[in-house]
Each structure stands twice: as C-alpha cells, then as structure tokens.
Design a protein around this motif. Structure first.
Motif: not given
Length: 318
Positions: A53-57, A101-102, A121-123
């Motif tokens: 959720x954190x990385x998505x946001x 997120x990490x 990294x991809x995001x």
C-alpha cells in the motif's frame, strides 16, 4: 478562506492525489502471493500488504509530481496544477511513503525487503522515465508482478517462494499491462485497439484462472493438496464454483467497460474502462487465491469489491 485551505479541503485534495479508491486493488496482491507460495498467511503477510500500500501510494503521488506540467494543460483540476497541493509536499510524501514501504518489508524479513526494493525501484523508474512511453505498460506490469511476489516472499520468508508464485503473479501482470495500455489514451481517447487487446487479455486470463484452458499449474502446500484431493462432492464443487465464479466476476468487471470503450473510444468511456480494469484486479486476486486452495483469502479479498465501488463514487481511481 478558500475551500482548499480548510481541513476538509486539504483532506479531499490528498485523497484525490492518492487515488484512494484504487488502493483497494492492492491488499489482494499479498493474499494471492501468499496463497500461491503455499504458505499460510500470517503477520508477515499483513506487513507485505502494508508495504504494498505504501509503495503503491508513493507511485500515485510521484506520478502526479512527474506529470504536473502536462496536467496543467490536460487536467488542470488535479491537486498539483490547481495549487491545492504543492509539488514539494507531493515529492516529500512520495519519498516518505517509499521509506515506510521498505521499512515494513524489512520487518517481514530479508527476502521481502529484497523484493520490495526491486518494486520500489520499478515504481520510481516507471513514474520518472517509463510513463507515457511504449515501455510504460511493461513497467507497470512488472511492478504489479513484483507486488504479488512480495506477498509470497514475505509470507514464506524464502526467495524460492517467488518461483512458486510466479505463474499467479504473471497473470496479474498481464492484466496490468492491458489496463495500462488502455490508460495511455484516457485523456484523449481515440484508441480502439487498446481496449480490444485488453478484452482479449481479460478473456484469456479469466479462462486460465477458471481452469477452462491450460495454464501454469499451481503448487499447493501439503495441507491444501490434501484438502483439494478427491473427497465428498460437496466441498469439491464448492471450491470449483468459487474459482469459476470469481473468474467470471473478474471477466465481467473488466470486459464490459473495455467493450464500451472499443465501440466508442471517447475519453469518458476510456476512463471508465481504466477504472473498471483497476477494480477488476480485486476479483482476479480472489480467483487466484481460490485457485491455490485459499478460500479464506479469496473471500477476504472479494469483500473489498463493494468498498472499492463505494470509494470510487467519491474519488476517481484514474
């Protein structure tokens, strides 16, 4: 005092920037990954879902930050070009969400942190370099695939879980590729090929998950293999009905707006197709969990469908 400066106005602006209705499509990745890995979900699965959720946001916010110049011309109502949120605040939020997120992934173990680092990294690569290019859909598909693998590696606490969960992750990645291809035309419309391609992808994915066509085998843990073994016809039929029903729900949720956009590729219908494709991820995740024998995870995931629909009435997912 303007509305945007009131607490309610600021909250609404951040909800729009974060596209909170789309966030309901994220937790099911961790559950689908856990199911596909063959491990029982637990606290580490929740950590993976929180990390996702954190990385998505973070990606949502960073996308608007990177596109702020283009949005001034095409979508001036968005939070950044309208001045409701400053670019500096958006970049700070994206950085903080990535760090959070990490951190959550690290708490789930080293394999999860490794996967989450690749996902982060991809995001950032997608938002800063790939979005809007021909490589954009592939970049977004890679991010969703890694998100499913994050659930697998966090739950099983081993890198080998990624190999076991890869077939399920690839199916979600293929769906994401199709949605992103359609989204490239949501502001201008005019593309019939993208929604038609997404329609074909949806049909193939639904058939594979439902077991109507040959797909990659799903490896189950010992307890689920025993549960899936021949036994009383009632439980077998219930499992099959859940898998097929959820695959059908996925197909209907995505296919109908894709078809409308293919017949009339106007910006409003293209945007609806993108929104439908995002919401369709939830029943797809549930169907993948059911396919792996995790009916509890499937039910928990599909319960997010009405919440996502309700949230979409307040905040657009696109």
């Amino acid at each position: 005092m303007t509305h945007s400066r009131t607490p309610g106005g600021r909250l609404a602006a951040w909800a729009e920037l974060l596209r909170v209705s789309a966030a309901f499509s994220v937790p099911g990745d961790a559950l689908a990954g856990a199911a596909a890995s063959g491990a029982r979900p637990g606290p580490r699965t929740l950590l993976a879902a929180g990390s996702s959720l954190c990385l998505y946001e973070a990606g949502m916010v960073l996308n608007d930050w990177a596109d702020r110049a283009e949005d001034r011309a095409e979508r001036p109502h968005r939070p950044l070009p309208s001045g409701r949120i400053s670019p500096a605040a958006a970049l700070t939020a994206a950085t903080g969400l990535t760090a959070a997120g990490l951190g959550l992934a690290a708490a789930a173990g080293r394999p999860a942190l490794t996967t989450a680092s690749a996902l982060a990294a991809t995001v950032w690569l997608y938002d800063l370099k790939l979005a809007g290019t021909v490589a954009g859909p592939a970049g977004m598909a890679a991010a969703r695939t890694l998100d499913v693998l994050l659930g697998a590696t966090a739950t099983a606490r081993t890198g080998a879980a990624a190999r076991t969960a890869l077939p399920a992750a690839a199916l979600l990645g293929a769906h994401t590729y199709a949605v992103t291809s359609v989204s490239r035309h949501e502001t201008r419309g005019g593309s019939t090929r993208a929604p038609l391609g997404a329609l074909v992808t949806t049909a193939a994915t639904a058939a594979t998950v439902a077991g109507l066509r040959r797909g990659a085998p799903t490896r189950l843990p010992a307890d689920r293999r025993e549960a899936a073994a021949p036994g009383p016809p009632g439980p077998r039929r219930a499992r099959a009905a859940a898998r097929v029903g959820l695959a059908g729900l996925y197909g209907a949720t995505a296919a109908v707006p894709y078809l409308h956009a293919a017949l009339n590729p106007s910006p409003p219908l293209t945007q609806r197709a993108v929104g439908g494709g995002i919401r369709a991820m939830i029943p797809l995740q549930a169907a993948l969990s059911a396919r792996a024998g995790a009916l509890g995870g499937a039910l928990a995931t599909v319960a997010l469908v009405p919440l996502a629909r309700l949230a979409a009435r307040k905040v657009s997912a696109t």
